[in-house]
Motif scaffolding. Structure first.
Motif, PDB file in Angstrom:
ATOM      1  N   ARG A  69       0.806  -1.231   0.000  1.00 37.40           N
ATOM      2  CA  ARG A  69       0.000   0.000   0.000  1.00 37.40           C
ATOM      3  C   ARG A  69       0.838   1.278   0.000  1.00 37.40           C
ATOM      4  O   ARG A  69       0.295   2.367   0.011  1.00 37.40           O
ATOM      5  N   GLY A  70       2.152   1.137   0.045  1.00 37.34           N
ATOM      6  CA  GLY A  70       3.031   2.301  -0.088  1.00 37.34           C
ATOM      7  C   GLY A  70       3.337   3.041   1.202  1.00 37.34           C
ATOM      8  O   GLY A  70       4.247   3.856   1.246  1.00 37.34           O
ATOM      9  N   LYS A  71       2.571   2.761   2.261  1.00 36.66           N
ATOM     10  CA  LYS A  71       2.815   3.444   3.541  1.00 36.66           C
ATOM     11  C   LYS A  71       2.545   2.466   4.675  1.00 36.66           C
ATOM     12  O   LYS A  71       1.831   1.472   4.484  1.00 36.66           O
ATOM     13  N   PHE A  72       3.061   2.801   5.851  1.00 32.08           N
ATOM     14  CA  PHE A  72       2.799   1.968   7.038  1.00 32.08           C
ATOM     15  C   PHE A  72       2.294   2.875   8.152  1.00 32.08           C
ATOM     16  O   PHE A  72       2.981   3.807   8.574  1.00 32.08           O
ATOM     17  N   PHE A  73       1.080   2.598   8.603  1.00 31.67           N
ATOM     18  CA  PHE A  73       0.455   3.394   9.667  1.00 31.67           C
ATOM     19  C   PHE A  73       0.508   2.616  10.972  1.00 31.67           C
ATOM     20  O   PHE A  73      -0.053   1.516  11.062  1.00 31.67           O
ATOM     21  N   ILE A  74       1.136   3.222  11.979  1.00 32.90           N
ATOM     22  CA  ILE A  74       1.249   2.541  13.279  1.00 32.90           C
ATOM     23  C   ILE A  74       0.838   3.486  14.396  1.00 32.90           C
ATOM     24  O   ILE A  74       1.055   4.703  14.303  1.00 32.90           O
ATOM     25  N   GLY A  75       0.232   2.948  15.427  1.00 30.46           N
ATOM     26  CA  GLY A  75      -0.103   3.715  16.635  1.00 30.46           C
ATOM     27  C   GLY A  75       0.701   3.149  17.795  1.00 30.46           C
ATOM     28  O   GLY A  75       0.777   1.929  17.959  1.00 30.46           O
ATOM     29  N   LEU A  76       1.311   4.032  18.588  1.00 29.81           N
ATOM     30  CA  LEU A  76       2.167   3.606  19.701  1.00 29.81           C
ATOM     31  C   LEU A  76       1.549   3.971  21.046  1.00 29.81           C
ATOM     32  O   LEU A  76       0.706   4.863  21.121  1.00 29.81           O
ATOM     33  N   SER A  77       1.979   3.286  22.070  1.00 25.16           N
ATOM     34  CA  SER A  77       1.495   3.564  23.434  1.00 25.16           C
ATOM     35  C   SER A  77       2.682   3.806  24.359  1.00 25.16           C
ATOM     36  O   SER A  77       3.819   3.512  24.005  1.00 25.16           O
ATOM     37  N   GLY A  78       2.382   4.267  25.563  1.00 25.45           N
ATOM     38  CA  GLY A  78       3.421   4.446  26.581  1.00 25.45           C
ATOM     39  C   GLY A  78       3.658   3.133  27.327  1.00 25.45           C
ATOM     40  O   GLY A  78       3.250   2.065  26.876  1.00 25.45           O
ATOM     41  N   GLY A  79       4.318   3.220  28.490  1.00 22.83           N
ATOM     42  CA  GLY A  79       4.578   2.011  29.283  1.00 22.83           C
ATOM     43  C   GLY A  79       5.806   1.267  28.786  1.00 22.83           C
ATOM     44  O   GLY A  79       6.657   1.844  28.101  1.00 22.83           O
ATOM     45  N   SER A  80       5.877  -0.014  29.096  1.00 28.33           N
ATOM     46  CA  SER A  80       7.119  -0.763  28.790  1.00 28.33           C
ATOM     47  C   SER A  80       7.396  -0.929  27.309  1.00 28.33           C
ATOM     48  O   SER A  80       8.538  -1.161  26.923  1.00 28.33           O
ATOM     49  N   VAL A  81       6.354  -0.828  26.465  1.00 29.89           N
ATOM     50  CA  VAL A  81       6.608  -1.000  25.027  1.00 29.89           C
ATOM     51  C   VAL A  81       7.546   0.084  24.472  1.00 29.89           C
ATOM     52  O   VAL A  81       8.184  -0.132  23.453  1.00 29.89           O
ATOM     53  N   VAL A  82       7.638   1.222  25.164  1.00 33.63           N
ATOM     54  CA  VAL A  82       8.523   2.295  24.677  1.00 33.63           C
ATOM     55  C   VAL A  82       9.948   1.753  24.556  1.00 33.63           C
ATOM     56  O   VAL A  82      10.589   1.848  23.511  1.00 33.63           O
ATOM     57  N   LYS A  83      10.422   1.130  25.650  1.00 32.30           N
ATOM     58  CA  LYS A  83      11.811   0.646  25.571  1.00 32.30           C
ATOM     59  C   LYS A  83      11.926  -0.561  24.636  1.00 32.30           C
ATOM     60  O   LYS A  83      12.906  -0.694  23.910  1.00 32.30           O
ATOM     61  N   TYR A  84      10.911  -1.413  24.604  1.00 31.32           N
ATOM     62  CA  TYR A  84      11.000  -2.570  23.689  1.00 31.32           C
ATOM     63  C   TYR A  84      11.197  -2.071  22.258  1.00 31.32           C
ATOM     64  O   TYR A  84      12.021  -2.578  21.510  1.00 31.32           O
ATOM     65  N   LEU A  85      10.407  -1.081  21.867  1.00 35.62           N
ATOM     66  CA  LEU A  85      10.437  -0.617  20.471  1.00 35.62           C
ATOM     67  C   LEU A  85      11.664   0.254  20.196  1.00 35.62           C
ATOM     68  O   LEU A  85      12.316   0.111  19.165  1.00 35.62           O
ATOM     69  N   CYS A  86      11.974   1.161  21.132  1.00 33.41           N
ATOM     70  CA  CYS A  86      13.098   2.072  20.882  1.00 33.41           C
ATOM     71  C   CYS A  86      14.436   1.331  20.878  1.00 33.41           C
ATOM     72  O   CYS A  86      15.349   1.699  20.157  1.00 33.41           O
ATOM     73  N   ASN A  87      14.552   0.254  21.672  1.00 34.60           N
ATOM     74  CA  ASN A  87      15.813  -0.495  21.653  1.00 34.60           C
ATOM     75  C   ASN A  87      15.939  -1.340  20.400  1.00 34.60           C
ATOM     76  O   ASN A  87      17.025  -1.497  19.856  1.00 34.60           O
ATOM     77  N   GLY A  88      14.814  -1.894  19.946  1.00 38.03           N
ATOM     78  CA  GLY A  88      14.901  -2.888  18.878  1.00 38.03           C
ATOM     79  C   GLY A  88      14.699  -2.364  17.473  1.00 38.03           C
ATOM     80  O   GLY A  88      15.336  -2.839  16.525  1.00 38.03           O
ATOM     81  N   LEU A  89      13.825  -1.409  17.293  1.00 37.83           N
ATOM     82  CA  LEU A  89      13.446  -1.028  15.923  1.00 37.83           C
ATOM     83  C   LEU A  89      14.538  -0.304  15.113  1.00 37.83           C
ATOM     84  O   LEU A  89      14.713  -0.609  13.930  1.00 37.83           O
ATOM     85  N   PRO A  90      15.269   0.664  15.734  1.00 39.28           N
ATOM     86  CA  PRO A  90      16.152   1.477  14.883  1.00 39.28           C
ATOM     87  C   PRO A  90      17.149   0.681  14.051  1.00 39.28           C
ATOM     88  O   PRO A  90      17.523   1.097  12.969  1.00 39.28           O
ATOM     89  N   SER A  91      17.585  -0.502  14.517  1.00 36.12           N
ATOM     90  CA  SER A  91      18.605  -1.232  13.753  1.00 36.12           C
ATOM     91  C   SER A  91      17.996  -2.135  12.674  1.00 36.12           C
ATOM     92  O   SER A  91      18.720  -2.778  11.923  1.00 36.12           O
ATOM     93  N   LEU A  92      16.684  -2.225  12.597  1.00 41.06           N
ATOM     94  CA  LEU A  92      16.062  -3.149  11.633  1.00 41.06           C
ATOM     95  C   LEU A  92      15.858  -2.464  10.284  1.00 41.06           C
ATOM     96  O   LEU A  92      15.836  -1.240  10.182  1.00 41.06           O
ATOM     97  N   LYS A  93      15.704  -3.306   9.263  1.00 41.50           N
ATOM     98  CA  LYS A  93      15.695  -2.766   7.894  1.00 41.50           C
ATOM     99  C   LYS A  93      14.269  -2.491   7.403  1.00 41.50           C
ATOM    100  O   LYS A  93      13.449  -3.398   7.300  1.00 41.50           O
ATOM    101  N   THR A  94      14.001  -1.243   7.132  1.00 37.49           N
ATOM    102  CA  THR A  94      12.685  -0.851   6.625  1.00 37.49           C
ATOM    103  C   THR A  94      12.828   0.526   5.974  1.00 37.49           C
ATOM    104  O   THR A  94      13.813   1.225   6.225  1.00 37.49           O
TER     105      THR A  94
END
Ligand SMILES: O=C(O)[C@H](O)[C@@H](O)[C@H](O)[C@H](O)COP(=O)(O)O
Length: 245
Positions: free
Chosen positions: A34-59
């Motif tokens: 579809r050409g774009k990716f729409f995501i909604g984020l939340s606070g709490g522990s997922v912040v560190k899960y996502l911020c630690n893991g996502l930046p190094s992945l390929k997208t």
């Protein structure tokens, strides 16, 4: 809706890894189709899960459009702010994710106006005039009382059926003012994703996933009508589930 897909990992770092791989797979698939990716984020522990893991992945980060499932209604420099840790931990780390592709609320507006402004920004980004946006992925947290987004047990906002985004000024969990997606938006997504870890979650995870309570707990009301529901748990949070996986 099909049965929830439950992934149980040994510990929270493995939950974080699985969560990030899941998000990147969905992102790359959405971008391809579809050409774009729409995501909604939340606070709490997922912040560190996502911020630690996502930046190094390929997208292709330039194709991401990042919103918030709910935000605490405080200024960006307040330590309670939901957006700032993502700005610092994700947006600032990823060269291609320029600031305009991440959409925080405007806490300088009065809270009701802030909710309206956020809804209209969202509709514009989805290029729709009315109705409910269809997010590819919503990352949700579940609080100790079974709340998700800023939708709390027994609160009238659980019945909201027309607004895309609502203001709440009597949140039982501080801060009292927040801006949140409503259930119709949550349940219009392609993938609703919870990540919960630790023994303190075990009882509520069991109640939400197997309790069939009436009235249902807010987290149990997340049932995408034409999408799927995923739970990423560590062993401690999954310990009380009766249907062993
Ligand atoms: O706005 C908030 O107050 C928090 O974001 C909150 O809603 C959080 O998402 C849940 O309490 C789950 O948090 P944990 O995943 O850290 O348990």
């Amino acid at each position: 809706m099909a049965a929830p897909m439950i992934t149980v990992e040994e510990n929270d770092s493995l939950v974080a890894n699985s969560l990030c791989s899941f998000v990147i797979e969905r992102a790359n698939e959405a971008i391809e189709k579809r050409g774009k990716f729409f995501i909604g984020l939340s606070g709490g522990s997922v912040v560190k899960y996502l911020c630690n893991g996502l930046p190094s992945l390929k997208t292709d980060w330039s194709k991401w459009r990042i919103f918030f499932c709910d935000e605490r209604f405080v200024s960006y420099d307040n330590p309670d702010c939901t957006y700032t840790p993502y700005k610092e931990g994700l947006a600032d780390k990823v060269e291609m994710l320029i600031d305009v592709n991440i959409y925080p609320i405007k806490p300088e507006l009065p809270v009701e106006e802030c909710a309206k402004d956020y809804a209209s920004k969202m509709l514009k980004c989805f290029d729709i005039k009315s109705g409910f946006p269809r997010f590819d992925v919503l990352i949700l947290g579940m609080g100790p009382d079974g709340h998700t987004c800023s939708l709390f047990p027994g609160h009238p906002l659980l019945e909201e059926s027309s607004k895309v985004i609502a203001a709440i000024t009597d949140s039982p969990k501080p801060p009292p003012s927040r801006v949140t997606m409503t259930l119709p938006v949550v349940n219009n997504c392609r993938n609703a994703v919870f990540a919960s870890c630790g023994a303190s979650k075990a009882e509520m995870v069991q109640r939400v996933l197997e309790g069939n309570e009436s009235p249902p707990l807010p987290a149990a009301m997340v049932r995408p009508t034409d999408g799927s529901l995923h739970w990423f748990l560590d062993k401690a949070a999954a310990a009380n589930l009766k249907n062993k996986l």
